[in-house]
Design an enzyme around this catalytic site. Structure first.
Site, PDB file in Angstrom:
ATOM      1  N   ASN A   9      16.781  29.187  13.961  1.00  0.00           N
ATOM      2  CA  ASN A   9      16.990  29.554  12.557  1.00  0.00           C
ATOM      3  C   ASN A   9      17.070  28.256  11.771  1.00  0.00           C
ATOM      4  O   ASN A   9      18.076  27.551  11.834  1.00  0.00           O
ATOM      5  CB  ASN A   9      18.281  30.366  12.422  1.00  0.00           C
ATOM      6  CG  ASN A   9      18.614  30.657  10.966  1.00  0.00           C
ATOM      7  OD1 ASN A   9      17.814  30.386  10.065  1.00  0.00           O
ATOM      8  ND2 ASN A   9      19.797  31.202  10.723  1.00  0.00           N
ATOM      9  N   LYS A  11      17.238  27.891   8.644  1.00  0.00           N
ATOM     10  CA  LYS A  11      18.000  28.035   7.395  1.00  0.00           C
ATOM     11  C   LYS A  11      17.197  27.398   6.236  1.00  0.00           C
ATOM     12  O   LYS A  11      15.987  27.515   6.218  1.00  0.00           O
ATOM     13  CB  LYS A  11      19.394  27.439   7.571  1.00  0.00           C
ATOM     14  CG  LYS A  11      20.080  28.012   8.832  1.00  0.00           C
ATOM     15  CD  LYS A  11      21.534  27.704   8.949  1.00  0.00           C
ATOM     16  CE  LYS A  11      22.087  28.356  10.214  1.00  0.00           C
ATOM     17  NZ  LYS A  11      23.517  28.218  10.358  1.00  0.00           N
ATOM     18  N   HIS A  96      22.569  37.935   8.684  1.00  0.00           N
ATOM     19  CA  HIS A  96      23.076  36.640   9.151  1.00  0.00           C
ATOM     20  C   HIS A  96      24.407  36.335   8.456  1.00  0.00           C
ATOM     21  O   HIS A  96      24.614  36.677   7.288  1.00  0.00           O
ATOM     22  CB  HIS A  96      22.055  35.533   8.861  1.00  0.00           C
ATOM     23  CG  HIS A  96      22.482  34.228   9.467  1.00  0.00           C
ATOM     24  ND1 HIS A  96      23.324  33.361   8.819  1.00  0.00           N
ATOM     25  CD2 HIS A  96      22.228  33.680  10.693  1.00  0.00           C
ATOM     26  CE1 HIS A  96      23.564  32.320   9.621  1.00  0.00           C
ATOM     27  NE2 HIS A  96      22.912  32.499  10.751  1.00  0.00           N
ATOM     28  N   GLU A  98      25.557  33.838   6.991  1.00  0.00           N
ATOM     29  CA  GLU A  98      25.500  33.209   5.663  1.00  0.00           C
ATOM     30  C   GLU A  98      25.067  34.203   4.588  1.00  0.00           C
ATOM     31  O   GLU A  98      25.473  34.091   3.429  1.00  0.00           O
ATOM     32  CB  GLU A  98      24.592  31.976   5.723  1.00  0.00           C
ATOM     33  CG  GLU A  98      25.286  30.834   6.461  1.00  0.00           C
ATOM     34  CD  GLU A  98      24.405  30.051   7.394  1.00  0.00           C
ATOM     35  OE1 GLU A  98      23.177  30.018   7.197  1.00  0.00           O
ATOM     36  OE2 GLU A  98      24.954  29.452   8.345  1.00  0.00           O
ATOM     37  N   GLU A 168      27.060  35.980  16.632  1.00  0.00           N
ATOM     38  CA  GLU A 168      27.345  34.645  16.119  1.00  0.00           C
ATOM     39  C   GLU A 168      28.730  34.638  15.489  1.00  0.00           C
ATOM     40  O   GLU A 168      28.886  35.054  14.326  1.00  0.00           O
ATOM     41  CB  GLU A 168      26.326  34.243  15.052  1.00  0.00           C
ATOM     42  CG  GLU A 168      24.903  34.164  15.559  1.00  0.00           C
ATOM     43  CD  GLU A 168      24.039  33.290  14.656  1.00  0.00           C
ATOM     44  OE1 GLU A 168      23.634  32.223  15.114  1.00  0.00           O
ATOM     45  OE2 GLU A 168      23.800  33.654  13.505  1.00  0.00           O
ATOM     46  N   GLY A 174      27.842  26.088  12.814  1.00  0.00           N
ATOM     47  CA  GLY A 174      27.824  24.787  12.135  1.00  0.00           C
ATOM     48  C   GLY A 174      29.124  24.017  12.246  1.00  0.00           C
ATOM     49  O   GLY A 174      29.315  23.025  11.540  1.00  0.00           O
ATOM     50  N   SER A 213      26.797  26.781  17.054  1.00  0.00           N
ATOM     51  CA  SER A 213      26.944  25.435  17.619  1.00  0.00           C
ATOM     52  C   SER A 213      26.355  25.299  19.018  1.00  0.00           C
ATOM     53  O   SER A 213      26.896  24.600  19.869  1.00  0.00           O
ATOM     54  CB  SER A 213      28.416  24.994  17.599  1.00  0.00           C
ATOM     55  OG  SER A 213      28.868  24.860  16.262  1.00  0.00           O
TER      56      SER A 213
HETATM   57  P1  13P Z   1      24.399  26.313  14.224  1.00  0.00           P
HETATM   58  O1  13P Z   1      23.629  26.307  15.528  1.00  0.00           O
HETATM   59  O2  13P Z   1      24.022  25.195  13.321  1.00  0.00           O
HETATM   60  O3  13P Z   1      25.880  26.441  14.474  1.00  0.00           O
HETATM   61  O4  13P Z   1      23.956  27.637  13.452  1.00  0.00           O
HETATM   62  C1  13P Z   1      24.003  28.851  14.109  1.00  0.00           C
HETATM   63  C2  13P Z   1      23.324  29.865  13.287  1.00  0.00           C
HETATM   64  O5  13P Z   1      23.823  30.293  12.257  1.00  0.00           O
HETATM   65  C3  13P Z   1      22.013  30.357  13.734  1.00  0.00           C
HETATM   66  O6  13P Z   1      21.640  31.502  13.060  1.00  0.00           O
END
Ligand code: 13P
Length: 249
Positions: A9, A11, A96, A98, A168, A174, A213
């Site tokens: 992903n 983002k 997701h 976010e 997740e 993150g 992460s």
């Molecule tokens: P990170 O791997 O940066 O923690 O992000 C995870 C994520 O949100 C994947 O969709």
């Protein structure tokens, strides 16, 4: 034998030129594999750069990070599932973290988006996860199973059986804090059990990915955990060398 799925992903990173450079470097180091699949979720505007770089690579598929729930209409700035599909996407991330926590997407909206994805022939990866406060209150499974049921509310058992799920935990995204493989397995087992009933016993084959992460260093142990069928990776998927190492886990 697992057939693991490695999903990137990106983002809001990698415009078309960066996406193309990434794909060239990644493909040069990652020859076609029969025993695993790779999914890449670029920015919608970089989708064609990624699909254009992929010829004769059925082991690598592409998706979008979000869609609108309507098929067409006056929704300035949004993309429908059909537009995404026409641009080359085969998958879509639904709900997701976010989208939920930065843009206020509700459980009900995730259900409408998953239904829109089905109408356009996109495969949904339903993203669910609890916040730290919810985990500390002992509400992890209540929260993730509620999110799962809501995202599946408008789907048939058959459609749910054709989807993917990504667990997740919000606190792990993150943050550098990863769920332990044991913690991930416990939640994945609860998701598996809910999927069995939602799919009328066809849920065994629904891939459940872990995200939050994930790195080169922890990918092996997470993937070895029971019921972890793949990894959904944010930050560590942005570097082609690191990403190809993770995909070879
Ligand atoms: P990170 O791997 O940066 O923690 O992000 C995870 C994520 O949100 C994947 O969709």
């Amino acid at each position: 034998m697992k057939h693991p799925i490695f999903a990137a992903n990106w983002k809001m990173n990698q415009g078309p030129a960066d996406a193309l450079a990434f794909m060239r470097q990644f493909l040069a180091q990652y020859p076609r594999q029969q025993d695993r699949s790779v999914l890449i979720f670029p920015s919608a505007l970089s989708l064609s750069a990624v699909t254009g770089a992929l010829s004769d690579r059925p082991d690598i598929q592409v998706g979008v990070q979000n869609i609108h729930w309507a098929d067409t209409g006056a929704y300035t700035g949004e993309n429908s599932a059909a537009i995404a599909r026409g641009a080359g996407a085969r998958y879509v991330l639904i709900g997701h973290s976010e989208r939920r926590h930065v843009f206020g997407e509700t459980d009900e909206e995730t259900g409408k988006k998953a239904a829109a994805a089905e109408r356009a022939g996109l495969t949904s990866m339903i993203c669910i996860g609890e916040t730290l406060a919810q985990r500390e209150a002992g509400d992890t499974s209540t929260v993730v199973l509620r999110q799962l049921r809501a995202a599946c509310a408008l789907l048939t058992a058959h459609q749910i059986a054709g989807s993917l799920v990504a667990y997740e935990p919000v606190w792990a995204i993150g943050s550098g804090k990863t769920a332990t493989p044991e913690d991930a397995s416990i939640v994945h087992a609860a998701i598996r059990s809910e999927l069995r009933s939602l799919t009328e016993e066809r849920g065994e084959g629904v891939p459940i990915l872990y995200g939050g992460s994930v790195s080169k260093g922890n990918a092996v142990s997470l993937l070895a955990a029971p019921d972890v069928d793949g990894l959904l990776v944010g930050g560590a998927s942005l570097d082609p060398d690191g990403w190809s190492a993770i995909c070879r886990t």
